[in-house]
Scaffold this motif. Structure first.
Motif, PDB file in Angstrom:
ATOM      1  N   GLY A 142       6.982   5.729   2.973  1.00  0.00           N
ATOM      2  CA  GLY A 142       7.076   7.436   3.241  1.00  0.00           C
ATOM      3  C   GLY A 142       7.680   7.590   4.575  1.00  0.00           C
ATOM      4  O   GLY A 142       8.692   8.597   4.453  1.00  0.00           O
ATOM      5  N   GLU A 143       7.210   6.956   5.487  1.00  0.00           N
ATOM      6  CA  GLU A 143       7.950   7.212   7.014  1.00  0.00           C
ATOM      7  C   GLU A 143       9.231   6.774   7.055  1.00  0.00           C
ATOM      8  O   GLU A 143      10.169   7.727   7.519  1.00  0.00           O
ATOM      9  CB  GLU A 143       6.963   6.440   8.002  1.00  0.00           C
ATOM     10  N   ILE A 144       9.518   5.803   6.467  1.00  0.00           N
ATOM     11  CA  ILE A 144      10.929   5.308   6.475  1.00  0.00           C
ATOM     12  C   ILE A 144      11.889   6.236   5.699  1.00  0.00           C
ATOM     13  O   ILE A 144      13.054   6.842   6.390  1.00  0.00           O
ATOM     14  CB  ILE A 144      11.152   4.163   6.101  1.00  0.00           C
ATOM     15  N   CYS A 145      11.439   6.946   4.617  1.00  0.00           N
ATOM     16  CA  CYS A 145      12.167   7.938   3.819  1.00  0.00           C
ATOM     17  C   CYS A 145      12.434   8.856   4.779  1.00  0.00           C
ATOM     18  O   CYS A 145      13.407   9.556   4.629  1.00  0.00           O
ATOM     19  CB  CYS A 145      11.429   8.199   2.477  1.00  0.00           C
ATOM     20  N   ASN A 146      11.353   9.477   5.494  1.00  0.00           N
ATOM     21  CA  ASN A 146      11.520  10.619   6.467  1.00  0.00           C
ATOM     22  C   ASN A 146      12.531  10.291   7.538  1.00  0.00           C
ATOM     23  O   ASN A 146      13.315  11.387   7.931  1.00  0.00           O
ATOM     24  CB  ASN A 146      10.314  11.164   6.691  1.00  0.00           C
ATOM     25  N   ILE A 147      12.329   9.338   8.003  1.00  0.00           N
ATOM     26  CA  ILE A 147      13.500   8.726   8.974  1.00  0.00           C
ATOM     27  C   ILE A 147      14.922   8.973   8.503  1.00  0.00           C
ATOM     28  O   ILE A 147      15.732   9.406   9.455  1.00  0.00           O
ATOM     29  CB  ILE A 147      13.032   7.401   9.785  1.00  0.00           C
ATOM     30  N   ASP A 228       9.555   9.178  -1.040  1.00  0.00           N
ATOM     31  CA  ASP A 228       9.120   9.713   0.136  1.00  0.00           C
ATOM     32  C   ASP A 228       7.621  10.226   0.407  1.00  0.00           C
ATOM     33  O   ASP A 228       7.371  10.649   1.619  1.00  0.00           O
ATOM     34  CB  ASP A 228      10.113  11.033   0.680  1.00  0.00           C
ATOM     35  N   LYS A 229       7.003  10.133  -0.796  1.00  0.00           N
ATOM     36  CA  LYS A 229       5.635  10.261  -0.503  1.00  0.00           C
ATOM     37  C   LYS A 229       4.824   8.830  -0.596  1.00  0.00           C
ATOM     38  O   LYS A 229       3.487   8.849  -0.489  1.00  0.00           O
ATOM     39  CB  LYS A 229       5.048  10.822  -1.968  1.00  0.00           C
ATOM     40  N   GLY A 230       5.553   7.614  -0.555  1.00  0.00           N
ATOM     41  CA  GLY A 230       5.045   6.599  -0.374  1.00  0.00           C
ATOM     42  C   GLY A 230       4.849   5.775  -1.207  1.00  0.00           C
ATOM     43  O   GLY A 230       4.092   4.459  -1.347  1.00  0.00           O
ATOM     44  N   ASP A 231       5.141   6.314  -2.658  1.00  0.00           N
ATOM     45  CA  ASP A 231       4.632   5.599  -3.895  1.00  0.00           C
ATOM     46  C   ASP A 231       5.709   4.760  -4.167  1.00  0.00           C
ATOM     47  O   ASP A 231       6.747   4.797  -3.920  1.00  0.00           O
ATOM     48  CB  ASP A 231       4.494   6.737  -4.897  1.00  0.00           C
ATOM     49  N   ASN A 232       5.205   3.429  -4.793  1.00  0.00           N
ATOM     50  CA  ASN A 232       5.922   2.248  -5.413  1.00  0.00           C
ATOM     51  C   ASN A 232       6.263   2.601  -6.782  1.00  0.00           C
ATOM     52  O   ASN A 232       5.559   2.506  -7.506  1.00  0.00           O
ATOM     53  CB  ASN A 232       5.379   1.001  -5.022  1.00  0.00           C
ATOM     54  N   VAL A 233       7.600   3.214  -6.972  1.00  0.00           N
ATOM     55  CA  VAL A 233       7.845   3.840  -8.292  1.00  0.00           C
ATOM     56  C   VAL A 233       8.483   2.597  -9.155  1.00  0.00           C
ATOM     57  O   VAL A 233       8.806   2.682 -10.408  1.00  0.00           O
ATOM     58  CB  VAL A 233       9.024   4.945  -8.381  1.00  0.00           C
ATOM     59  N   TYR A 234       8.972   1.439  -8.408  1.00  0.00           N
ATOM     60  CA  TYR A 234       9.589   0.403  -9.194  1.00  0.00           C
ATOM     61  C   TYR A 234       9.203  -0.874  -8.433  1.00  0.00           C
ATOM     62  O   TYR A 234       9.592  -0.773  -7.324  1.00  0.00           O
ATOM     63  CB  TYR A 234      11.050   0.590  -9.661  1.00  0.00           C
ATOM     64  N   THR A 235       8.960  -2.005  -9.044  1.00  0.00           N
ATOM     65  CA  THR A 235       8.939  -3.383  -8.435  1.00  0.00           C
ATOM     66  C   THR A 235       9.188  -4.434  -9.442  1.00  0.00           C
ATOM     67  O   THR A 235       8.507  -4.268 -10.522  1.00  0.00           O
ATOM     68  CB  THR A 235       7.629  -3.605  -7.696  1.00  0.00           C
ATOM     69  N   LYS A 236       9.867  -5.295  -9.184  1.00  0.00           N
ATOM     70  CA  LYS A 236      10.172  -6.605 -10.249  1.00  0.00           C
ATOM     71  C   LYS A 236      10.912  -7.529  -9.520  1.00  0.00           C
ATOM     72  O   LYS A 236      11.472  -7.467  -8.501  1.00  0.00           O
ATOM     73  CB  LYS A 236      11.102  -5.877 -11.506  1.00  0.00           C
ATOM     74  N   GLU A 237      10.376  -8.807  -9.800  1.00  0.00           N
ATOM     75  CA  GLU A 237      10.682  -9.919  -9.455  1.00  0.00           C
ATOM     76  C   GLU A 237      11.620 -10.757 -10.517  1.00  0.00           C
ATOM     77  O   GLU A 237      11.033 -10.825 -11.397  1.00  0.00           O
ATOM     78  CB  GLU A 237       9.804 -10.894  -8.904  1.00  0.00           C
ATOM     79  N   HIS A 238      12.587 -11.283 -10.525  1.00  0.00           N
ATOM     80  CA  HIS A 238      13.541 -12.005 -11.341  1.00  0.00           C
ATOM     81  C   HIS A 238      14.314 -13.129 -10.763  1.00  0.00           C
ATOM     82  O   HIS A 238      14.606 -13.341  -9.659  1.00  0.00           O
ATOM     83  CB  HIS A 238      14.463 -10.914 -11.787  1.00  0.00           C
ATOM     84  N   ALA A 239      13.882 -14.328 -11.663  1.00  0.00           N
ATOM     85  CA  ALA A 239      14.834 -15.782 -11.074  1.00  0.00           C
ATOM     86  C   ALA A 239      16.029 -15.689 -11.816  1.00  0.00           C
ATOM     87  O   ALA A 239      16.045 -15.696 -13.160  1.00  0.00           O
ATOM     88  CB  ALA A 239      13.529 -16.776 -11.745  1.00  0.00           C
ATOM     89  N   SER A 240      17.045 -16.046 -11.310  1.00  0.00           N
ATOM     90  CA  SER A 240      18.446 -15.917 -12.009  1.00  0.00           C
ATOM     91  C   SER A 240      18.726 -17.251 -12.826  1.00  0.00           C
ATOM     92  O   SER A 240      18.023 -18.241 -12.552  1.00  0.00           O
ATOM     93  CB  SER A 240      19.457 -16.204 -10.715  1.00  0.00           C
ATOM     94  N   PHE A 241      19.200 -17.008 -13.828  1.00  0.00           N
ATOM     95  CA  PHE A 241      19.530 -18.161 -14.876  1.00  0.00           C
ATOM     96  C   PHE A 241      20.593 -19.018 -14.225  1.00  0.00           C
ATOM     97  O   PHE A 241      20.591 -20.111 -14.279  1.00  0.00           O
ATOM     98  CB  PHE A 241      20.028 -17.358 -16.124  1.00  0.00           C
ATOM     99  N   TRP A 242      21.810 -18.295 -13.478  1.00  0.00           N
ATOM    100  CA  TRP A 242      22.601 -19.003 -12.716  1.00  0.00           C
ATOM    101  C   TRP A 242      22.334 -20.051 -11.697  1.00  0.00           C
ATOM    102  O   TRP A 242      21.299 -19.598 -10.943  1.00  0.00           O
ATOM    103  CB  TRP A 242      23.971 -18.076 -12.510  1.00  0.00           C
ATOM    104  N   GLN A 243      23.023 -21.256 -11.496  1.00  0.00           N
ATOM    105  CA  GLN A 243      22.728 -21.898 -10.441  1.00  0.00           C
ATOM    106  C   GLN A 243      23.564 -22.163  -9.335  1.00  0.00           C
ATOM    107  O   GLN A 243      23.309 -22.858  -8.453  1.00  0.00           O
ATOM    108  CB  GLN A 243      22.382 -23.238 -11.025  1.00  0.00           C
ATOM    109  N   THR A 244      24.621 -21.158  -9.228  1.00  0.00           N
ATOM    110  CA  THR A 244      25.589 -21.085  -8.009  1.00  0.00           C
ATOM    111  C   THR A 244      24.934 -20.271  -6.953  1.00  0.00           C
ATOM    112  O   THR A 244      23.860 -19.497  -7.221  1.00  0.00           O
ATOM    113  CB  THR A 244      26.926 -20.439  -8.419  1.00  0.00           C
TER     114      THR A 244
END
Length: 264
Positions: A142-147, A228-244
């Motif tokens: 939230g502080e980063i958003c305000n900066i 900007d309120k400090g809320d995490n509205v999205y988070t996701k981790e993903h492993a790539s299928f490709w190997q390059t």
């Protein structure tokens, strides 16, 4: 940083390591580590103090709750420099900025309502506020958003490690017939071995082979979107299928398309 040090982060990005002796209304008294001279530091020059106890105190922060401030941030998005780890090494500032730019391009192409801040502006504002890789954990999103004067920030981590090797091999064979029966050509010349008139046709062949090896990579990406309120509205981790080694580019686009700010 020594756990027993107080650390003052100033607005110009400088850090002062030592001990705070006294905090006054407008300034504070400070001595550097392993020195005895006492310095006076104005609070107006300070962004943050990390005390030896681990407590963090911020100074000169912008208000985060005013309606005018929220209105100014509305529909604006900044992409932060991405964390980057390759084979467990994290010291690659060029790649953090490169991935930041690539992520900005992915979102920018589909922007409808939202305004995406150019990464050069984002990085300049962070530098002016004294925010860097070494102290960013001391700030809330939230502080980063305000900066940055934005409603949302996109933050993430790209991790790439060597995995398996793929071997490729190929064999090439060439062959030709060799006629040993002697004969006379159209010009009257004798061709072939006149001492061997058996008339046997023999096939000769030559073969060559080579092999190559390709290094494969395992790629994992985490992407977060904060308000900007400090809320995490999205988070996701993903492993790539490709190997390059550059598979992270496809994975960035895959994750971006699934955020609530894509195509807005």
């Amino acid at each position: 940083m020594n756990a027993q040090d107080d650390v003052i982060l100033k607005s110009d990005g400088d850090e002062m390591h030592g001990k705070i002796l006294k905090i006054n209304k407008e300034d504070l008294q400070f001595i550097y580590k392993n020195e005895t001279i006492e310095y006076t530091v104005n609070k107006s020059e300070i962004i943050k103090i990390t005390f030896s106890s681990g407590r963090i105190e911020f100074f000169n922060k912008k208000a985060t709750t005013s309606n005018s401030n929220l209105k100014e941030h509305h529909n604006k998005v900044a992409i932060l420099p991405f964390g980057y780890i390759k084979d467990q090494e994290t010291s690659n500032a060029i790649m953090t900025k490169k991935i930041q730019q690539e992520t900005y391009t992915i979102f920018k192409k589909k922007a409808i309502i939202l305004q995406f801040q150019d990464p050069t502006t984002t990085n300049a504002l962070l530098a002016k506020a004294g925010v860097n890789n070494n102290n960013v954990e001391g700030y809330t999103m939230g502080e980063i958003c305000n900066i940055l004067n934005v409603e949302y920030v996109v933050q993430g981590l790209v991790s790439i490690e060597k995995s398996t090797m793929t071997q490729y091999s190929n064999t090439t064979t060439t062959s030709k017939n060799k006629n040993k029966r002697a004969y006379i050509d159209s010009k009257g010349n004798i061709v072939g071995d006149i001492w061997n008139n058996t008339g046997n046709n023999k096939k000769t062949s030559n073969s060559s082979s080579y092999s190559t090896a390709t290094q494969n990579y395992s790629t994992n990406i985490t992407m977060n979107v904060f308000s900007d309120k400090g809320d995490n509205v999205y988070t996701k981790e993903h492993a790539s299928f490709w190997q390059t080694q550059d598979a992270y580019k496809i994975t960035l686009a895959f994750l971006a398309k699934r955020t609530p700010i894509y195509k807005r």
